[in-house]
Scaffold this motif. Structure first.
Motif, mmCIF file in Angstrom:
data_model
loop_
_atom_site.group_PDB
_atom_site.id
_atom_site.type_symbol
_atom_site.label_atom_id
_atom_site.label_comp_id
_atom_site.label_asym_id
_atom_site.label_seq_id
_atom_site.Cartn_x
_atom_site.Cartn_y
_atom_site.Cartn_z
ATOM 1 N N GLU A 216 0.868 -1.247 0.045
ATOM 2 C CA GLU A 216 0.051 0.106 -0.011
ATOM 3 C C GLU A 216 0.878 1.339 0.006
ATOM 4 N N GLY A 217 0.161 2.295 -0.370
ATOM 5 C CA GLY A 217 0.958 3.710 -0.499
ATOM 6 C C GLY A 217 1.557 4.112 1.080
ATOM 7 N N GLY A 218 2.527 5.002 1.205
ATOM 8 C CA GLY A 218 3.203 5.294 2.401
ATOM 9 C C GLY A 218 1.929 6.065 3.283
ATOM 10 N N LYS A 219 1.147 7.026 2.690
ATOM 11 C CA LYS A 219 0.252 7.543 3.543
ATOM 12 C C LYS A 219 -0.846 6.747 4.102
ATOM 13 N N THR A 220 -1.479 5.801 3.140
ATOM 14 C CA THR A 220 -2.144 4.406 3.843
ATOM 15 C C THR A 220 -1.697 3.895 5.043
ATOM 16 N N ILE A 221 -0.193 3.637 4.927
ATOM 17 C CA ILE A 221 0.084 2.693 6.131
ATOM 18 C C ILE A 221 0.422 3.749 7.130
ATOM 19 N N PHE A 222 0.846 4.956 7.081
ATOM 20 C CA PHE A 222 1.095 5.938 8.119
ATOM 21 C C PHE A 222 -0.254 5.948 8.733
ATOM 22 N N ASP A 223 -1.481 6.163 8.210
ATOM 23 C CA ASP A 223 -2.682 6.450 8.647
ATOM 24 C C ASP A 223 -3.103 5.120 9.387
ATOM 25 N N LYS A 224 -2.769 3.909 8.868
ATOM 26 C CA LYS A 224 -3.083 2.641 9.426
ATOM 27 C C LYS A 224 -2.436 2.640 10.960
ATOM 28 N N ILE A 225 -1.281 3.071 10.966
ATOM 29 C CA ILE A 225 -0.516 3.056 12.211
ATOM 30 C C ILE A 225 -1.061 3.847 13.365
ATOM 31 N N ARG A 226 -1.556 5.400 12.824
ATOM 32 C CA ARG A 226 -2.127 6.056 13.694
ATOM 33 C C ARG A 226 -3.629 5.611 14.144
ATOM 34 N N GLY A 227 -4.308 5.261 13.243
ATOM 35 C CA GLY A 227 -5.476 4.632 13.414
ATOM 36 C C GLY A 227 -5.671 3.314 14.503
ATOM 37 N N LEU A 228 -4.503 2.721 14.587
ATOM 38 C CA LEU A 228 -4.395 1.488 15.687
ATOM 39 C C LEU A 228 -3.629 1.899 16.893
ATOM 40 N N HIS A 229 -3.236 3.224 16.925
ATOM 41 C CA HIS A 229 -2.700 3.567 18.221
ATOM 42 C C HIS A 229 -3.549 4.246 19.168
ATOM 43 N N PRO A 230 -3.335 4.120 20.385
ATOM 44 C CA PRO A 230 -2.796 3.246 21.079
ATOM 45 C C PRO A 230 -3.083 1.719 21.317
ATOM 46 N N TRP A 231 -4.189 1.408 20.410
ATOM 47 C CA TRP A 231 -4.707 0.063 20.590
ATOM 48 C C TRP A 231 -5.583 -0.247 19.382
ATOM 49 N N PRO A 232 -5.536 -1.311 18.621
ATOM 50 C CA PRO A 232 -4.776 -2.570 19.159
ATOM 51 C C PRO A 232 -3.351 -2.712 18.710
ATOM 52 N N VAL A 233 -2.756 -1.798 17.860
ATOM 53 C CA VAL A 233 -1.448 -1.396 17.497
ATOM 54 C C VAL A 233 -1.109 -2.291 16.422
ATOM 55 N N ALA A 234 -0.792 -1.361 15.216
ATOM 56 C CA ALA A 234 -0.340 -2.151 14.071
ATOM 57 C C ALA A 234 0.768 -3.131 14.112
ATOM 58 N N TYR A 235 1.005 -4.074 13.281
ATOM 59 C CA TYR A 235 2.132 -5.004 13.381
ATOM 60 C C TYR A 235 2.554 -5.340 11.812
ATOM 61 N N THR A 236 4.024 -5.732 11.841
ATOM 62 C CA THR A 236 4.335 -6.594 10.553
ATOM 63 C C THR A 236 5.284 -7.615 11.063
ATOM 64 N N VAL A 237 5.789 -8.159 9.994
ATOM 65 C CA VAL A 237 6.406 -9.496 10.482
ATOM 66 C C VAL A 237 7.811 -9.442 9.870
ATOM 67 N N PHE A 238 8.881 -9.903 10.671
ATOM 68 C CA PHE A 238 10.167 -10.005 10.236
ATOM 69 C C PHE A 238 10.896 -11.171 10.566
ATOM 70 N N GLN A 239 11.206 -12.017 9.722
ATOM 71 C CA GLN A 239 11.923 -13.310 9.639
ATOM 72 C C GLN A 239 11.011 -14.299 10.602
ATOM 73 N N GLY A 240 9.672 -14.077 10.158
ATOM 74 C CA GLY A 240 8.709 -15.043 11.247
ATOM 75 C C GLY A 240 8.347 -14.699 12.572
ATOM 76 N N GLU A 241 8.753 -13.216 12.885
ATOM 77 C CA GLU A 241 8.439 -12.888 13.963
ATOM 78 C C GLU A 241 7.623 -11.757 14.196
ATOM 79 N N ASN A 242 6.266 -11.559 14.682
ATOM 80 C CA ASN A 242 5.840 -10.199 14.748
ATOM 81 C C ASN A 242 6.442 -9.164 15.502
ATOM 82 N N VAL A 243 6.359 -7.858 14.766
ATOM 83 C CA VAL A 243 6.858 -6.617 15.365
ATOM 84 C C VAL A 243 5.827 -5.579 15.365
ATOM 85 N N LYS A 244 5.390 -5.291 16.463
ATOM 86 C CA LYS A 244 4.397 -4.127 16.699
ATOM 87 C C LYS A 244 5.077 -2.582 16.361
ATOM 88 N N ILE A 245 4.144 -2.056 15.435
ATOM 89 C CA ILE A 245 4.702 -0.536 15.130
ATOM 90 C C ILE A 245 3.887 0.276 15.847
#
Length: 313
Positions: A216-245
């Motif tokens: 997705e576009g950068g603004k869309t991702i930025f808005d998702k992170i804001r919209g999920l802060h401070p709960w339930p919190v956005a996350y991504t996956v790095f080498q099979g493990e979840n990382v909360k952003i």
């Protein structure tokens, strides 16, 4: 005097209850969700509205489920003139909707008919809206579909997130209800039928929605992170493990890299390529099994294992 039953659960609802009490309205009962286990130790914790009702010395009813319950019978037996709800968290059965002579009204955190449902604040921010608001509305059996009584608009800035907007909309909703309530009680209020052609929905956030899609576009991702802060919190996956952003900043990039690729590691942020000609700068994150930390703390510690060219899944 007018007898009111108030129904609400989270912090958003507390100021509404306090205002009703401070204005001298007769509150026959406060209906809220049951106490729930909270945190890793699963400590049984009362909802914020219950805490405030106890402080005010008001009767409390906590039904697990209203429909068909003895608590429902108890509420109806109070013969309220008006039911006021604000983020209660359960659907009101038909027999309860029909019980008060002045009806049931709801303080809803959107500009209806936009964002009907349980997560209007999250969704408005995730959609990149620059404004939202509060609607005072009559309740009907259909979700958030009743006639509109009054509305107020509240701006959303780039630095806002779900937590800050919950507070802002709680204040705005409380003030709007205080202003609107006299006309409801004396029967002089206006009511506007919602335009069904303009309806959108904001359903409760799913686990799938919490995961960042780097295509997705950068603004869309930025808005998702804001919209999920401070709960339930956005996350991504790095080498099979979840990382909360927890937080990020908008950035730009003309690098030829696949979406999700780390294109730069600076002293206080990690630049990740988005699906367009932009990047997202991660500034606050939490690796699996670790505490939440700023990007500079992460880079000096665990982040030393991350390199430019690594890619999030």
């Amino acid at each position: 005097m007018t007898k009111i039953v108030f129904m609400g659960t989270p912090e958003f609802s507390v100021s509404v209850l306090t205002m009703l009490y401070d204005e001298g309205h007769t509150i026959a009962a406060v209906v809220t969700q049951p106490d729930r286990p909270v945190g890793r130790k699963r400590v049984l914790t009362p909802p914020p509205v219950k805490v405030e009702a106890l402080r005010l010395g008001l009767p409390i009813i906590q039904p697990e489920k209203l429909k068909g319950s003895t608590e429902l019978d108890d509420i109806i037996a109070l013969e309220p003139d008006l039911i006021v709800t604000a983020a209660f968290g359960q659907i009101l059965p038909k027999e309860l909707l029909e019980a008060p002579r002045l009806g049931c009204i709801n303080v809803h955190a959107s500009l209806l008919p936009k964002y009907r449902g349980g997560a209007p604040i999250h969704q408005a921010i995730m959609d990149g809206e620059t404004e939202t608001g509060v609607t005072i509305m009559y309740m009907v059996e259909k979700l958030d579909a009743g006639d509109i009584i009054s509305q107020v608009t509240v701006p959303i800035s780039d630095t806002d997130h779900t937590g800050s907007m919950f507070k802002a909309l709680s204040v705005a909703g409380t003030a709007l209800l205080k202003e609107t309530l006299p006309s409801i009680l004396n029967g002089t209020n206006e009511r506007t039928v919602q335009d069904e052609s303009l309806v959108t929905f904001a359903r409760n956030i799913s686990r799938e929605q919490e995961r960042i899609d780097w295509s997705e576009g950068g603004k869309t991702i930025f808005d998702k992170i804001r919209g999920l802060h401070p709960w339930p919190v956005a996350y991504t996956v790095f080498q099979g493990e979840n990382v909360k952003i927890w937080w990020s900043e908008k950035s730009y990039s003309n690098e030829n890299a696949l979406p999700g690729t780390i294109i730069g590691i600076e002293s206080d942020r990690i630049l990740v390529k988005a699906g367009d000609d932009t990047a997202v700068a991660l500034t606050d994150l939490q690796p699996a099994g670790k505490k939440r930390m700023t990007a500079d703390e992460f880079i000096r510690g665990t982040g030393s294992k991350w390199s430019k060219g690594d890619r999030f899944e």
